[in-house]
Design an enzyme around this catalytic site. Structure first.
Site, short mmCIF file in Angstrom:
data_model
loop_
_atom_site.label_atom_id
_atom_site.label_comp_id
_atom_site.label_asym_id
_atom_site.label_seq_id
_atom_site.Cartn_x
_atom_site.Cartn_y
_atom_site.Cartn_z
CG ASN A 179 -1.88 1.15 1.27
OD1 ASN A 179 -1.79 2.09 0.48
ND2 ASN A 179 -2.80 1.12 2.22
NE ARG A 234 -6.05 2.02 -0.56
CZ ARG A 234 -6.14 3.04 0.27
NH1 ARG A 234 -5.18 3.27 1.14
NH2 ARG A 234 -7.18 3.85 0.23
CG HIS A 270 -12.71 4.82 1.97
ND1 HIS A 270 -13.39 5.90 2.49
CD2 HIS A 270 -11.39 5.10 2.11
CE1 HIS A 270 -12.52 6.80 2.93
NE2 HIS A 270 -11.30 6.32 2.72
NE ARG A 272 -9.50 13.74 1.77
CZ ARG A 272 -9.38 12.44 1.54
NH1 ARG A 272 -10.46 11.68 1.45
NH2 ARG A 272 -8.19 11.91 1.37
CD GLU A 292 -8.42 0.00 3.14
OE1 GLU A 292 -9.03 0.76 2.37
OE2 GLU A 292 -7.50 0.38 3.88
#
Length: 404
Positions: A8, A91, A180, A238, A381
Site C-alpha cells: 500500500n 492497493r 474506500h 476535507r 484492506e
C-alpha cells in the site's frame, strides 16, 4: 499455500503485509512499513507474528528504495528467493470505469492506470510509483492491482451521474466513482458471516478520510465520495459536500487560485476547520470533554452528517439489516457510535451500551432484541487484497492447459 505480498504505497510511506494464504485460510507472516520517504529520519519498521520486531533507520529517497528495503528485510527471514512469492497485490486508488474487480497487471492495464492518475491527483502518483518500483525489482513475479473505486462500479446511473451537461460524462468521464471500496467490500463480507446472510447494509468507513456506502446483496448501491475523495461526509481535513458555488465565490472575491481552493477543501476544512486546529477525533473528543465548545460542536456536526446520510441510504435500500462501523473512528470511538445509534433508535436499534464501550469493541454492539444489528468490523484492506489476488491465481491455474 501461497505467499502473497501486499503493498500500500502512500506519498511518504509504503505499508506491507506478507501473507501465507490458501482456500479458507490465511496467516500474516510479517507486516510493517517503510516510512518518511524522501525525508530525514526515514526508516523501516517490521512486526512479525512470531513476536519478532525490527526497526532500522536508513536513507529512503524514493519508492524504489522503500520497496527494496522491504524486500531486503523479508529475504533475510521469510523469502529465500523472489520465486517464493506467488504474487504481489497492490492497493490502487482509481480504476475509473475500466475496472470493477482486481486484475493482473499487463501493458494494457498499466496504460489504463496511467490514464486514471489525473482522477486522483493527491494519491494516484504514489500508487503508481510503488507499482513501477515493484515491477522493476521483481520482474518475474505476478503483479495484481486492486482498485479502491472498483467495488462501486455496481452502482447504477441514477446513483453515479451528476446533473451537469451530459457531454462532461461522455467526453471526460465526470461522474461519481466512490472510494474506500476495498474496505467496504471486506466489511460487507464479514457482516454476511456474522449475521448469516447477505442483506441491506450501510457501512460507515470512518477514519481520516471517511465515506458511507449503501450495500444490497453484497453490491455497492450508492456511496458518499464522488468524482474525487473530497465529496461526501465531513472528514478530518476535507469539507465534504458543500454548495458548489462557495469555492467560486471565494476565488472571485478573495483572488484565490484553484490550487488555493484545492488546499482549502482537502487540507484546511472538515474537523480541522470546525475546531480551528484539531483533525484527530481522539483529540477532539478529549478537548470536548474538557469543555472546548468548538470541539463539542465538531462532534455534533460529524454525527449529524452521519445520521442524515444513513437515513437517506435507508430510503435507498428500502430498509436496513445491519449498520457497520469500520476504520479508526468507527472502531475506536464508542461515543460516536452511541450518538449515532441513539439518533437512529426509531429504526429499532437497541445499543448494548456495555458492549459498545469495550475496547476493542466486540463484533456486535446491539442487544439480541435489536431489529437492526450494529457491527464493529476492524478494517483489513490488506487481507481483502490478498484474498482477491489469491482468487486470481486460482483462476489463472484453471485456465492453464493440462500437461501432455
Amino acid at each position: 499455500m501461497e505467499k502473497i505480498l501486499v503493498l500500500n504505497s502512500g506519498s511518504t510511506s509504503v505499508k506491507f503485509q506478507l501473507f501465507k494464504i490458501g482456500k479458507g485460510f490465511h496467516e500474516v507472516i510479517a507486516r510493517g512499513m517503510a516510512d518518511r520517504i524522501g525525508l530525514t529520519g526515514s526508516k523501516i519498521v517490521v512486526k512479525a507474528d512470531d513476536a519478532h520486531e525490527f526497526s532500522s533507520e536508513l536513507q529512503i529517497k524514493d519508492h524504489k528504495d522503500a520497496i527494496k528495503a522491504i524486500l531486503d528485510y523479508l529475504s533475510r527471514r521469510y523469502i529465500k528467493n523472489p520465486s517464493e512469492l506467488a504474487a504481489v497485490g497492490h492497493r490502487m486508488g482509481h480504476g475509473g470505469e475500466y475496472f470493477d474487480r482486481s486484475v493482473v497487471i499487463d501493458e494494457d492495464v498499466m496504460q489504463k492506470i496511467y490514464d486514471t492518475v489525473p482522477l486522483l491527483p493527491l494519491h494516484g502518483p504514489a500508487f503508481v510509483h510503488g507499482l513501477e518500483a515493484t515491477t522493476s525489482l521483481l520482474p518475474g513475479v505476478l503483479q495484481v492491482a486492486t482498485f479502491d473505486s472498483a467495488y462501486h462500479q455496481s452502482m447504477e446511473k441514477p446513483a453515479y451521474l451528476y446533473a451537469i451537461p451530459r457531454e462532461y460524462y461522455e467526453k471526460n468521464q465526470l461522474r461519481r466513482y466512490g472510494f474506500h471500496g476495498t474496505s467496504h467490500h471486506y466489511a460487507a463480507k464479514e457482516a454476511e458471516k456474522i449475521i448469516g446472510h447477505k442483506g441491506r447494509f450501510i457501512c460507515c468507513h470512518l477514519g481520516g478520510g471517511a465515506s458511507i456506502t449503501a450495500i444490497k446483496d453484497g453490491k455497492s448501491v450508492d456511496t458518499t465520495m464522488g468524482y474525487t475523495p473530497s465529496a461526501g461526509i465531513i472528514m478530518s481535513t476535507r469539507a465534504g459536500d458543500m454548495d458548489p458555488y462557495i469555492p467560486l465565490h471565494i476565488m472571485k472575491t478573495q483572488n484565490k487560485t484553484p490550487d488555493d481552493i484545492n488546499r482549502m477543501i482537502n487540507k484546511e476544512s472538515g474537523l480541522i476547520g470546525l475546531t480551528e486546529g484539531h483533525s484527530d477525533m481522539r483529540d477532539i473528543i478529549e478537548q470536548a470533554e474538557q469543555g472546548d465548545e468548538k470541539c463539542a460542536f465538531a462532534i455534533e456536526a460529524f454525527v449529524y452528517n452521519l445520521i442524515k446520510t444513513i437515513g437517506a441510504y435507508v430510503a435507498v435500500l428500502g430498509g436496513i439489516d445491519a449498520l457497520i462501523f469500520t476504520a479508526g473512528i468507527g472502531e475506536n470511538a464508542p461515543i460516536i457510535r452511541q450518538k449515532v445509534c441513539e439518533r437512529l433508535s426509531y429504526l429499532g436499534i437497541e445499543l448494548d451500551t456495555a458492549a459498545n464501550n469495550i475496547r476493542p469493541a466486540p463484533q456486535m454492539v446491539t442487544t439480541a432484541q435489536s431489529k437492526v444489528k450494529v457491527l464493529v468490523i476492524p478494517a483489513n484492506e490488506e487481507l481483502m487484497i490478498a484474498e482477491e489476488t489469491f482468487e486470481l491465481l486460482e483462476e489463472l491455474a484453471e485456465k492453464e492447459p493440462l500437461a501432455v
